[in-house]
Design an enzyme around this catalytic site. Structure first.
Site: not given
Length: 165
Positions: A90, A87, A59, A57
């Site tokens: 992250c 999420c 992030e 991800h």
């Protein structure tokens, strides 16, 4: 908390990066790290491809890079702008790296409605504020902001790739 013009400009930049990623067939997520003076330190798009890294991800990857470059006391004065709400993985990475402030576009709740339960994006409908509230220090959170704009790139991408609800 009211977003500043700078907040909205950096958030729109993440939406542009996410759109550019989508145009290349990359999952449309992007993050930008900005210091206290408003200088862009790092940018990151989703890193699922080419290795199909489910933890890639934007992030999380950005926070891993930032954590290697700066100490938490510096990152506590930084803002991460993200096209979609982080999420729990992250948000945890941002917390552990020491991030002080987060501004995001589309919420996890709305993203889950857009993507459904696709194996490449099994969205957790868990607000990042809940993750941060479980910690021992504050992380300022601003979002969702520009949510319709932020959702657009996902609606187009996931439909174009035959994914989503």
């Amino acid at each position: 908390m009211t977003p500043t013009q700078s907040d909205l400009a950096f958030l729109r930049k993440t939406l542009e990066l996410a759109g550019d990623a989508a145009d290349q067939g990359i999952h449309p997520f992007a993050a930008i790290l900005v210091d206290a003076e408003g200088k862009t330190l790092m940018e990151q798009v989703n890193a699922f491809l080419p290795d199909r890294d489910m933890t890639g991800h934007a992030e999380r990857v950005l926070m891993t890079r930032a954590s290697k470059a700066w100490r938490p006391d510096f990152l506590a004065r930084c803002t991460m702008y993200v096209s979609a709400e982080p999420c729990c993985m992250c948000a945890g990475a941002a917390y552990w790296a020491g991030l002080g402030r987060l501004v995001y576009g589309v919420s996890e709740h709305r993203l889950k409605r857009i993507t459904g339960n696709h194996p490449e994006n099994p969205t957790l409908d868990l607000p990042c504020r809940t993750v941060f509230a479980s910690g021992q220090r504050d992380v300022e959170v601003l979002g969702p902001l520009l949510e319709d704009e932020a959702a657009d790139v996902h609606e187009v991408f996931w439909q174009r790739h035959g994914i989503g609800a």
